[in-house]
Enzyme design. Structure first.
Site, PDB file in Angstrom:
ATOM      1  CB  SER A  13     -43.170  21.522 137.537  1.00  0.00           C
ATOM      2  OG  SER A  13     -43.526  22.227 136.587  1.00  0.00           O
ATOM      3  CG  HIS A  37     -40.008  24.575 137.975  1.00  0.00           C
ATOM      4  ND1 HIS A  37     -38.481  24.699 137.477  1.00  0.00           N
ATOM      5  CD2 HIS A  37     -40.481  24.290 136.583  1.00  0.00           C
ATOM      6  CE1 HIS A  37     -38.263  24.980 136.008  1.00  0.00           C
ATOM      7  NE2 HIS A  37     -39.208  24.431 135.847  1.00  0.00           N
ATOM      8  CG  ASP A  39     -42.441  25.502 134.517  1.00  0.00           C
ATOM      9  OD1 ASP A  39     -41.889  25.736 133.770  1.00  0.00           O
ATOM     10  OD2 ASP A  39     -43.947  24.342 134.987  1.00  0.00           O
ATOM     11  CG  MET A  41     -45.202  28.049 129.557  1.00  0.00           C
ATOM     12  SD  MET A  41     -45.893  26.850 128.946  1.00  0.00           S
ATOM     13  CE  MET A  41     -44.897  24.824 129.706  1.00  0.00           C
ATOM     14  CG  HIS A  71     -38.714  27.116 132.800  1.00  0.00           C
ATOM     15  ND1 HIS A  71     -38.840  25.034 132.490  1.00  0.00           N
ATOM     16  CD2 HIS A  71     -37.492  27.875 131.613  1.00  0.00           C
ATOM     17  CE1 HIS A  71     -38.357  25.638 131.144  1.00  0.00           C
ATOM     18  NE2 HIS A  71     -38.267  27.039 130.730  1.00  0.00           N
ATOM     19  CG  MET A  73     -40.368  27.677 128.934  1.00  0.00           C
ATOM     20  SD  MET A  73     -41.460  26.537 128.672  1.00  0.00           S
ATOM     21  CE  MET A  73     -41.657  26.712 131.152  1.00  0.00           C
ATOM     22  CG  MET A 142     -35.625  22.995 128.532  1.00  0.00           C
ATOM     23  SD  MET A 142     -36.762  23.042 129.454  1.00  0.00           S
ATOM     24  CE  MET A 142     -38.400  22.155 129.449  1.00  0.00           C
ATOM     25  N   GLY A 147     -43.027  23.136 127.184  1.00  0.00           N
ATOM     26  CA  GLY A 147     -44.374  23.315 126.402  1.00  0.00           C
ATOM     27  C   GLY A 147     -45.521  22.651 127.069  1.00  0.00           C
ATOM     28  CG  PHE A 148     -47.218  20.616 126.337  1.00  0.00           C
ATOM     29  CD1 PHE A 148     -48.686  21.324 126.477  1.00  0.00           C
ATOM     30  CD2 PHE A 148     -46.572  20.724 125.201  1.00  0.00           C
ATOM     31  CE1 PHE A 148     -49.224  21.505 124.857  1.00  0.00           C
ATOM     32  CE2 PHE A 148     -47.507  21.636 124.169  1.00  0.00           C
ATOM     33  CZ  PHE A 148     -48.710  22.067 124.007  1.00  0.00           C
ATOM     34  N   GLY A 149     -46.191  19.701 130.254  1.00  0.00           N
ATOM     35  CA  GLY A 149     -46.215  18.327 131.226  1.00  0.00           C
ATOM     36  C   GLY A 149     -46.155  17.313 130.733  1.00  0.00           C
ATOM     37  N   GLY A 150     -45.697  16.317 131.342  1.00  0.00           N
ATOM     38  CA  GLY A 150     -46.452  14.863 130.669  1.00  0.00           C
ATOM     39  C   GLY A 150     -45.391  13.975 129.904  1.00  0.00           C
ATOM     40  CG  ASP A 180     -38.062  21.425 133.710  1.00  0.00           C
ATOM     41  OD1 ASP A 180     -39.059  20.561 133.775  1.00  0.00           O
ATOM     42  OD2 ASP A 180     -38.572  22.434 133.285  1.00  0.00           O
ATOM     43  N   GLY A 181     -38.215  18.063 132.632  1.00  0.00           N
ATOM     44  CA  GLY A 181     -38.993  17.498 131.615  1.00  0.00           C
ATOM     45  C   GLY A 181     -38.734  15.601 131.752  1.00  0.00           C
ATOM     46  N   GLY A 182     -39.732  14.969 132.253  1.00  0.00           N
ATOM     47  CA  GLY A 182     -40.121  13.510 132.526  1.00  0.00           C
ATOM     48  C   GLY A 182     -38.972  12.166 133.246  1.00  0.00           C
ATOM     49  N   GLY A 202     -42.625  17.540 137.963  1.00  0.00           N
ATOM     50  CA  GLY A 202     -44.059  17.737 137.915  1.00  0.00           C
ATOM     51  C   GLY A 202     -45.008  16.533 138.125  1.00  0.00           C
TER      52      GLY A 202
HETATM   53  C1  DX5 Z   1     -42.037  22.148 130.384  1.00  0.00           C
HETATM   54  C2  DX5 Z   1     -42.345  22.831 131.801  1.00  0.00           C
HETATM   55  C3  DX5 Z   1     -42.052  21.905 132.994  1.00  0.00           C
HETATM   56  C4  DX5 Z   1     -43.219  20.460 133.403  1.00  0.00           C
HETATM   57  C5  DX5 Z   1     -42.285  19.147 133.812  1.00  0.00           C
HETATM   58  O1  DX5 Z   1     -41.970  22.923 128.911  1.00  0.00           O
HETATM   59  O2  DX5 Z   1     -40.886  23.405 131.965  1.00  0.00           O
HETATM   60  O3  DX5 Z   1     -41.731  22.416 133.854  1.00  0.00           O
HETATM   61  O4  DX5 Z   1     -43.802  21.045 133.601  1.00  0.00           O
HETATM   62  O5  DX5 Z   1     -43.131  18.601 133.778  1.00  0.00           O
HETATM   63  P1  DX5 Z   1     -42.500  16.817 134.133  1.00  0.00           P
HETATM   64  O6  DX5 Z   1     -42.371  16.756 134.848  1.00  0.00           O
HETATM   65  O7  DX5 Z   1     -44.179  16.382 133.875  1.00  0.00           O
HETATM   66  O8  DX5 Z   1     -42.610  15.952 132.792  1.00  0.00           O
HETATM   67 ZN    ZN Z   2     -39.741  24.279 133.855  1.00  0.00          ZN
END
Ligand code: DX5
Ligand code: ZN
Length: 229
Positions: A13, A37, A39, A41, A71, A73, A142, A147-150, A180-182, A202
């Protein structure tokens, strides 16, 4: 899918790449990825802003052969799909929660030349997708709130993947399941074993000093878990 699994795909991502060096970030992966990927938003469907179709245009022009997984959002997605379809994403994914006209949007994506995908927030039941499963090429589960990475992985969503795989087999459908996520080295095997075909990562990749090494290890672990090793 005829019961045959594809080798799991790794989709970095770009949200976690240095925004001043997105291109260098991709190059730093040394080809150790399968999809890219992206994102998108809107600050409305999710409480954050990212980028728009200009980045897709630039990536498509620089990497004509890459598998670009967009993706969205954004709410409502029907107001935005045309500006992305123009730059030919391979997959264009909209959220189930973002429109009352899901079937119409998915149909418009296919007619526009991309593969339609649907994403599901952690708080949405997988049954909400039952009517549209025959119309999608991808279901994105999801594993954090978008909304956020990490953010931290929510393990309870793994049961959704298992349910989706059962329904795919029972109904003879062929959509891929993406998560997707974490996701990172510590949980990628569990995610693949639950049935996921495409793994988004990501922070686990771009947050490391050697992103190519991490992406390679993620791919290796995912493939081993996917082949039952
Ligand atoms: C969150 C995004 C993800 C995000 C994943 O809303 O859709 O794609 O970038 O990031 P990580 O892998 O850091 O959770
Ligand atoms: Zn995503």
């Amino acid at each position: 899918m005829n019961g045959q699994r594809i080798p799991p795909r790794i989709a970095p991502s770009l949200l976690s790449a240095d925004p001043l060096r997105i291109w260098e970030g991709l190059q730093s992966l040394a080809g150790e990825y399968d999809w890219i990927h992206l994102d998108i938003m809107d600050g409305h469907f999710v409480p954050n802003l990212s980028y728009g179709p200009a980045l897709l245009k630039a990536l498509r022009s620089a990497l004509p052969e890459a598998v670009l997984d967009v993706h969205l959002m954004v709410e409502p997605p029907e107001n935005f799909i045309d500006s992305f379809l123009r730059w030919k994403p391979d997959y264009l994914v909209v959220h189930q929660e973002a429109t009352p006209h899901l079937h119409r949007v998915l149909q418009a994506i296919r007619e526009g030349g991309s593969r339609p995908g649907v994403a599901l927030n952690p708080g949405t039941c997988v049954e909400a997708l039952d009517p549209i499963l025959p119309f999608v090429d991808l279901v994105l589960v999801m594993s954090v709130n978008p909304g956020f990475g990490g953010q931290a992985f929510i393990p309870e969503v793994l049961s959704k993947t298992r349910t989706l795989c059962q329904r795919r087999a029972a109904r003879g459908l062929g959509f891929l399941v993406e998560m997707d996520g974490g996701i990172g080295l510590s949980n990628v095997e569990e995610v693949v074993r639950s049935g996921c075909d495409v793994i988004v990562a990501g922070n686990a990749i771009f947050g490391e000093a050697d992103p190519a090494l991490t992406a390679r290890l993620l791919r290796k672990k995912a493939r081993e878990a996917g082949s039952g090793e």
